[in-house]
Design a protein around this motif. Sequence first.
Motif, PDB file in Angstrom:
ATOM      1  N   ILE A 145       1.257  -1.429   0.045  1.00 35.04           N
ATOM      2  CA  ILE A 145      -0.202   0.038  -0.451  1.00 35.04           C
ATOM      3  C   ILE A 145       1.058   0.910  -0.145  1.00 35.04           C
ATOM      4  O   ILE A 145       2.524   1.223   0.614  1.00 35.04           O
ATOM      5  N   GLY A 146       0.589   2.164  -0.375  1.00 40.27           N
ATOM      6  CA  GLY A 146       1.301   3.372  -0.900  1.00 40.27           C
ATOM      7  C   GLY A 146       0.198   4.326   0.571  1.00 40.27           C
ATOM      8  O   GLY A 146      -1.166   4.020   0.807  1.00 40.27           O
ATOM      9  N   PHE A 147       1.786   5.531   1.476  1.00 38.39           N
ATOM     10  CA  PHE A 147       0.575   5.912   2.789  1.00 38.39           C
ATOM     11  C   PHE A 147       1.294   7.367   2.241  1.00 38.39           C
ATOM     12  O   PHE A 147       2.699   7.535   1.822  1.00 38.39           O
ATOM     13  N   THR A 206      -5.557  -5.713   2.668  1.00 40.93           N
ATOM     14  CA  THR A 206      -5.228  -5.915   1.182  1.00 40.93           C
ATOM     15  C   THR A 206      -4.281  -6.989   2.123  1.00 40.93           C
ATOM     16  O   THR A 206      -3.276  -7.026   1.007  1.00 40.93           O
ATOM     17  N   GLU A 207      -3.787  -7.403   2.704  1.00 38.87           N
ATOM     18  CA  GLU A 207      -2.913  -8.315   3.507  1.00 38.87           C
ATOM     19  C   GLU A 207      -1.109  -7.671   2.524  1.00 38.87           C
ATOM     20  O   GLU A 207      -0.395  -8.619   1.965  1.00 38.87           O
ATOM     21  N   ALA A 208      -1.064  -6.376   2.634  1.00 37.76           N
ATOM     22  CA  ALA A 208      -0.123  -6.129   1.851  1.00 37.76           C
ATOM     23  C   ALA A 208       1.479  -6.302   2.657  1.00 37.76           C
ATOM     24  O   ALA A 208       1.469  -6.489   4.289  1.00 37.76           O
ATOM     25  N   ASP A 209       2.498  -6.977   1.514  1.00 37.86           N
ATOM     26  CA  ASP A 209       3.911  -7.154   2.982  1.00 37.86           C
ATOM     27  C   ASP A 209       4.650  -5.377   3.175  1.00 37.86           C
ATOM     28  O   ASP A 209       5.424  -6.027   3.049  1.00 37.86           O
ATOM     29  N   ALA A 210       3.951  -4.091   2.076  1.00 34.06           N
ATOM     30  CA  ALA A 210       4.639  -3.437   2.299  1.00 34.06           C
ATOM     31  C   ALA A 210       4.277  -1.636   2.565  1.00 34.06           C
ATOM     32  O   ALA A 210       3.208  -2.685   1.887  1.00 34.06           O
ATOM     33  N   ILE A 211       4.181  -1.231   2.905  1.00 32.10           N
ATOM     34  CA  ILE A 211       3.703   0.441   3.098  1.00 32.10           C
ATOM     35  C   ILE A 211       5.213   1.224   2.269  1.00 32.10           C
ATOM     36  O   ILE A 211       6.337   1.274   2.845  1.00 32.10           O
ATOM     37  N   ILE A 212       4.897   2.109   1.006  1.00 34.73           N
ATOM     38  CA  ILE A 212       5.663   2.487  -0.021  1.00 34.73           C
ATOM     39  C   ILE A 212       5.050   4.116   0.978  1.00 34.73           C
ATOM     40  O   ILE A 212       3.941   4.468   0.927  1.00 34.73           O
ATOM     41  N   ILE A 213       6.326   5.055   1.797  1.00 33.11           N
ATOM     42  CA  ILE A 213       6.050   6.356   1.616  1.00 33.11           C
ATOM     43  C   ILE A 213       7.253   7.517   1.259  1.00 33.11           C
ATOM     44  O   ILE A 213       7.808   6.421   0.847  1.00 33.11           O
ATOM     45  N   PRO A 214       6.565   8.431   0.456  1.00 32.44           N
ATOM     46  CA  PRO A 214       7.454   9.679  -0.387  1.00 32.44           C
ATOM     47  C   PRO A 214       8.829   9.483   1.163  1.00 32.44           C
ATOM     48  O   PRO A 214       9.713   9.496  -0.282  1.00 32.44           O
ATOM     49  N   ASN A 215       8.478  10.409   2.428  1.00 31.45           N
ATOM     50  CA  ASN A 215      10.056  10.196   2.552  1.00 31.45           C
ATOM     51  C   ASN A 215       9.531   9.898   4.651  1.00 31.45           C
ATOM     52  O   ASN A 215       8.209   9.467   4.192  1.00 31.45           O
ATOM     53  N   LEU A 216      10.006   9.735   5.696  1.00 25.80           N
ATOM     54  CA  LEU A 216      10.383   9.970   6.494  1.00 25.80           C
ATOM     55  C   LEU A 216       8.658  10.584   7.511  1.00 25.80           C
ATOM     56  O   LEU A 216       8.799   9.985   8.503  1.00 25.80           O
ATOM     57  N   ASP A 217       8.874  11.898   6.438  1.00 23.36           N
ATOM     58  CA  ASP A 217       8.052  13.008   6.770  1.00 23.36           C
ATOM     59  C   ASP A 217       6.720  12.736   7.258  1.00 23.36           C
ATOM     60  O   ASP A 217       6.160  13.628   8.450  1.00 23.36           O
ATOM     61  N   ARG A 219       6.416  -4.138  12.589  1.00 19.37           N
ATOM     62  CA  ARG A 219       6.384  -4.460  13.220  1.00 19.37           C
ATOM     63  C   ARG A 219       5.463  -6.218  12.173  1.00 19.37           C
ATOM     64  O   ARG A 219       4.963  -7.169  11.729  1.00 19.37           O
ATOM     65  N   ILE A 220       4.198  -4.921  11.576  1.00 18.45           N
ATOM     66  CA  ILE A 220       3.269  -5.852  10.716  1.00 18.45           C
ATOM     67  C   ILE A 220       3.847  -5.666   9.102  1.00 18.45           C
ATOM     68  O   ILE A 220       3.203  -6.619   7.945  1.00 18.45           O
ATOM     69  N   ALA A 221       4.158  -5.228   8.664  1.00 23.68           N
ATOM     70  CA  ALA A 221       5.149  -4.597   6.969  1.00 23.68           C
ATOM     71  C   ALA A 221       6.504  -3.610   7.071  1.00 23.68           C
ATOM     72  O   ALA A 221       6.523  -3.484   7.692  1.00 23.68           O
ATOM     73  N   ASP A 222       7.200  -4.290   5.708  1.00 22.17           N
ATOM     74  CA  ASP A 222       8.551  -3.613   5.459  1.00 22.17           C
ATOM     75  C   ASP A 222       7.498  -2.109   4.987  1.00 22.17           C
ATOM     76  O   ASP A 222       6.801  -2.197   4.259  1.00 22.17           O
ATOM     77  N   VAL A 223       8.875  -1.051   5.511  1.00 20.11           N
ATOM     78  CA  VAL A 223       8.048   0.458   5.346  1.00 20.11           C
ATOM     79  C   VAL A 223       9.085   0.704   3.905  1.00 20.11           C
ATOM     80  O   VAL A 223      10.314   0.556   4.250  1.00 20.11           O
ATOM     81  N   ILE A 224       8.472   0.824   2.994  1.00 16.39           N
ATOM     82  CA  ILE A 224       9.944   1.772   1.939  1.00 16.39           C
ATOM     83  C   ILE A 224       9.614   3.267   1.478  1.00 16.39           C
ATOM     84  O   ILE A 224       8.831   3.495   1.643  1.00 16.39           O
ATOM     85  N   THR A 225      11.098   4.016   1.666  1.00 17.19           N
ATOM     86  CA  THR A 225      10.620   5.128   0.810  1.00 17.19           C
ATOM     87  C   THR A 225      10.900   5.445   0.122  1.00 17.19           C
ATOM     88  O   THR A 225      12.596   4.457  -0.356  1.00 17.19           O
ATOM     89  N   VAL A 226      10.358   6.550  -0.745  1.00 15.38           N
ATOM     90  CA  VAL A 226      11.277   6.727  -2.145  1.00 15.38           C
ATOM     91  C   VAL A 226      12.307   7.707  -1.839  1.00 15.38           C
ATOM     92  O   VAL A 226      12.991   6.945  -2.946  1.00 15.38           O
TER      93      VAL A 226
END
Length: 107
Positions: free
Chosen positions: A8-10, A62-73, A85-92
């Motif tokens: 998912i994106g956030f 969504t049973e997502a494996d990852a959350i993609i965010i623009p940046n830590l802000d 704890r529930i998903a990988d978090v990936i920053t752009v």
Amino acid sequence: MRPQPAAIGFLRHDVSGEQQQWDEAQIQHLARRLGYDLCRTLILGPDTDRPLVRVRTMVSRTEADAIIIPNLDHFGGRIPDEIVRIADVITVSPENTYARWAIPPVE
């Protein structure tokens, strides 16, 4: 089982501001490049009630494996423990992955 992992994106619209469409496009691009099926992008504001609960709910639905965010802000400058704890978090930007622990660390 899915043919590819789900993400998912956030983003927070107040953090993205006028760059919101750009941030959404960057999330989509990174998801595609990394081989994720981007199920949905969750867009919240500063007055959203219980934003982390909403993110966790979306990951679960969504049973997502990852959350993609623009940046830590978009998470207030750091990744919340309850999220990683529930998903990988990936920053752009910068591109980085905050991986969940497959095996809990020894304390």
